[in-house]
Design an enzyme around this catalytic site. Structure first.
Site, PDB file in Angstrom:
ATOM      1  N   LYS A 115     -17.691 -20.536   9.593  1.00  0.00           N
ATOM      2  CA  LYS A 115     -16.940 -21.753   9.903  1.00  0.00           C
ATOM      3  C   LYS A 115     -16.909 -21.943  11.400  1.00  0.00           C
ATOM      4  CE  LYS A 115     -14.591 -24.902   7.550  1.00  0.00           C
ATOM      5  NZ  LYS A 115     -14.814 -25.328   6.148  1.00  0.00           N
TER       6      LYS A 115
HETATM    7  P1  NAD Z   1     -10.887 -35.812   6.449  1.00  0.00           P
HETATM    8  O1  NAD Z   1     -10.738 -35.705   7.920  1.00  0.00           O
HETATM    9  O2  NAD Z   1     -11.907 -36.739   5.871  1.00  0.00           O
HETATM   10  O3  NAD Z   1      -9.472 -36.227   5.792  1.00  0.00           O
HETATM   11  C1  NAD Z   1      -8.301 -35.502   6.011  1.00  0.00           C
HETATM   12  C2  NAD Z   1      -7.132 -36.292   5.416  1.00  0.00           C
HETATM   13  O4  NAD Z   1      -5.931 -35.534   5.574  1.00  0.00           O
HETATM   14  C3  NAD Z   1      -6.879 -37.619   6.135  1.00  0.00           C
HETATM   15  O5  NAD Z   1      -6.373 -38.558   5.193  1.00  0.00           O
HETATM   16  C4  NAD Z   1      -5.816 -37.255   7.159  1.00  0.00           C
HETATM   17  O6  NAD Z   1      -5.044 -38.394   7.560  1.00  0.00           O
HETATM   18  C5  NAD Z   1      -4.986 -36.252   6.378  1.00  0.00           C
HETATM   19  N1  NAD Z   1      -4.285 -35.276   7.197  1.00  0.00           N
HETATM   20  C6  NAD Z   1      -4.794 -34.566   8.236  1.00  0.00           C
HETATM   21  N2  NAD Z   1      -3.850 -33.742   8.736  1.00  0.00           N
HETATM   22  C7  NAD Z   1      -2.749 -33.913   7.969  1.00  0.00           C
HETATM   23  C8  NAD Z   1      -1.449 -33.359   7.978  1.00  0.00           C
HETATM   24  N3  NAD Z   1      -1.091 -32.456   8.899  1.00  0.00           N
HETATM   25  N4  NAD Z   1      -0.573 -33.777   7.023  1.00  0.00           N
HETATM   26  C9  NAD Z   1      -0.930 -34.683   6.113  1.00  0.00           C
HETATM   27  N5  NAD Z   1      -2.132 -35.263   6.061  1.00  0.00           N
HETATM   28  C10 NAD Z   1      -3.028 -34.885   6.986  1.00  0.00           C
HETATM   29  O7  NAD Z   1     -11.090 -34.314   5.953  1.00  0.00           O
HETATM   30  P2  NAD Z   1     -11.688 -33.828   4.559  1.00  0.00           P
HETATM   31  O8  NAD Z   1     -13.130 -33.581   4.732  1.00  0.00           O
HETATM   32  O9  NAD Z   1     -11.189 -34.755   3.481  1.00  0.00           O
HETATM   33  O10 NAD Z   1     -11.004 -32.392   4.442  1.00  0.00           O
HETATM   34  C11 NAD Z   1      -9.691 -32.225   3.921  1.00  0.00           C
HETATM   35  C12 NAD Z   1      -9.515 -30.782   3.516  1.00  0.00           C
HETATM   36  O11 NAD Z   1     -10.507 -30.436   2.547  1.00  0.00           O
HETATM   37  C13 NAD Z   1      -9.670 -29.745   4.638  1.00  0.00           C
HETATM   38  O12 NAD Z   1      -8.818 -28.651   4.347  1.00  0.00           O
HETATM   39  C14 NAD Z   1     -11.111 -29.310   4.499  1.00  0.00           C
HETATM   40  O13 NAD Z   1     -11.331 -28.021   5.048  1.00  0.00           O
HETATM   41  C15 NAD Z   1     -11.238 -29.302   2.992  1.00  0.00           C
HETATM   42  N6  NAD Z   1     -12.603 -29.391   2.472  1.00  0.00           N
HETATM   43  C16 NAD Z   1     -13.437 -30.407   2.812  1.00  0.00           C
HETATM   44  C17 NAD Z   1     -14.707 -30.467   2.245  1.00  0.00           C
HETATM   45  C18 NAD Z   1     -15.634 -31.618   2.517  1.00  0.00           C
HETATM   46  O14 NAD Z   1     -16.732 -31.645   1.922  1.00  0.00           O
HETATM   47  N7  NAD Z   1     -15.278 -32.590   3.350  1.00  0.00           N
HETATM   48  C19 NAD Z   1     -15.141 -29.471   1.370  1.00  0.00           C
HETATM   49  C20 NAD Z   1     -14.255 -28.438   1.024  1.00  0.00           C
HETATM   50  C21 NAD Z   1     -12.984 -28.417   1.582  1.00  0.00           C
END
Ligand code: NAD
Length: 425
Positions: A115
């Site tokens: 990561k």
């Molecule tokens: P993103 O940036 O597209 O979206 C994040 C969302 O969470 C947004 O709506 C943002 O406003 C909200 N957010 C951010 N910080 C926050 C907080 N402190 N409180 C409440 N809401 C908050 O990110 P993503 O890609 O959707 O990732 C979200 C989670 O999923 C992360 O933990 C990431 O590690 C995990 N994840 C993502 C993927 C992927 O393919 N994108 C895969 C596996 C896991």
């Protein structure tokens, strides 16, 4: 009793690395993992810290701190996203890297885990500043990443454009185009069809399995989603299309709640136009904290870590907790959820659709032959359903919950190949 049991410590609840390690220790203990292998698997392979000087648009030079933690290579090249955020810490990146190792093992794809993160505020940086920072970060990592070494991908606040810059920088150094150096690229730059939706779609697949297993009915199933980015927004939209009732959704500024169901496409359009759910008609406002405690059958945290802790776990009302985010639940909350009978689909299983489709992208790039979206989604479904079944079987045969089972299964698989490869000395 194996020697390592003494090493189990009291953890700082909101330190994601300590949460991950306490679950690792528990699963290793139940597996009666050989203490020598335990020593090898409980530490990352390599941790890199980079200081990244960047010319800002006003002529100043700013120096950003970035990390890449490569946790494990036993099953294949390391794999894992890169996040840009002001609160990135090395411990967080360490935890996320280890989760990638366990996640790739749970879905049985030939990758280890890594990561990356850069401490920055991407919302207050221009595109050119972000591009310079991304390229310099990539250039500093050039000897450590690549299709056979470590393959980055997007995570919070990084996207297809960020991956295009990384691919281009890597290719400039290699003196030829290396599309398999990163995944999550734009489709026109050898990305995979279906990658953008894959994490949300994977969540839908495992949630469907859990709903079947628990004899629930999709149309009577209310869902609260925290976060509306790539993971939360896509999962909410796909679940809405499948007949689930999305009763709450949020972004970082707060959310909306309607016990009768929210029209998700409309709400997401509203968010895109207004940059917030504030004043969204037809639903009442809720805070991110309140959203976790609304009446629902499925809670889907899809934002960030440490949302469900020992302080609020007893107030959670869902039957199924499907972890879209990485590490949304602290280890101290696990016991409370278990006592309440919540069926947890743990992050290393639930959100593995993203890395699974990244694997497909890497395969397609190396073949130079690209699949139709239907084929991507069908193969994604096969892998997610098989992984869900594997974890359920492991849970039943070892009399443990889904979280413990997924860690045990993953550690078992990584330990097995580590033993086969042996230790190079
Ligand atoms: P993103 O940036 O597209 O979206 C994040 C969302 O969470 C947004 O709506 C943002 O406003 C909200 N957010 C951010 N910080 C926050 C907080 N402190 N409180 C409440 N809401 C908050 O990110 P993503 O890609 O959707 O990732 C979200 C989670 O999923 C992360 O933990 C990431 O590690 C995990 N994840 C993502 C993927 C992927 O393919 N994108 C895969 C596996 C896991």
């Amino acid at each position: 009793m194996p020697a390592y049991v003494d090493d189990i410590r009291v953890i700082r609840e909101e330190n994601p690395f300590e949460s991950m390690m306490s679950r690792f220790d528990h699963a290793a203990q139940l597996l009666e993992l050989d203490p020598s292998l335990y020593k090898v698997l409980r530490v990352p392979n390599r941790e890199i810290t980079i200081y990244i000087p960047v010319y800002m648009e006003d002529g100043r030079i700013e120096v950003f701190t970035g990390y890449r933690v490569q946790h494990n290579f036993a099953r294949g090249p390391a794999k894992g996203g890169i996040r840009f955020a002001p609160d990135v810490t090395l411990d967080e990146v360490r935890a996320l890297a280890a989760w990638m190792t366990w996640k790739c093992a749970v879905v049985n794809i030939p990758f280890g885990g890594a990561k990356g993160g850069v401490i920055c505020d991407p919302f207050h940086m221009s595109q050119i500043e972000l591009e310079r920072m991304t390229r310099r970060y990539t250039a500093e990592l050039i000897d450590f990443i690549g299709p056979e070494r470590d393959v980055p991908a997007p995570d919070m606040n990084t996207n297809e454009q960020t991956m295009a810059w990384i691919m281009d920088t890597y290719s400039m150094h290699a003196r030829h185009t290396v599309t398999a150096a990163v995944t999550g690229k734009p489709i026109d730059l050898s990305g995979s069809r279906g990658r953008r939706e894959a994490t949300g779609r994977g969540l839908l697949f495992v949630i469907d399995q859990a709903v079947k297993k628990l004899d629930m009915n999709v149309r009577e199933t209310r869902v609260a989603v925290q976060g509306s980015g790539n993971v939360g927004g896509t999962a909410a939209r796909l679940m809405h299309e499948s007949g689930y009732q999305i009763v709450a959704i949020s972004d970082i500024h707060g959310g909306i709640y309607n016990p009768g169901g929210i029209n998700v496409p409309e709400a997401l359009d509203y968010l895109t136009k207004n940059k917030s759910f504030e004043k969204y008609p037809g639903a009442e406002p809720v805070s991110n904290h309140e959203l976790l405690e609304v009446d629902c059958e499925i809670l889907l945290p899809a934002a960030t870590e440490n949302q469900i802790t020992s302080k609020n776990a007893d107030k959670i009302k869902c039957r199924i907790l499907a972890e879209g985010a990485n590490g949304p639940t602290t280890a101290n909350a696990d016991r409370i959820l278990e006592q309440k009978g919540v069926f947890v689909i743990p992050d290393i299983l639930a959100n593995a659709g993203g890395v699974t489709c990244s694997y497909f992208e890497w395969v397609q790039d190396r073949m130079g032959y690209f699949w139709k979206e239907d084929m991507v989604n069908e193969r994604l479904q096969d892998i997610m359903v098989a992984a869900f079944d594997d974890v359920c079987k492991y849970a039943e045969s070892h009399h443990v919950n889904m979280r413990v089972a997924s860690y045990m299964l993953a550690i078992d698989r990584v330990a097995y190949v580590t033993r086969l490869r042996g230790i190079y000395a």
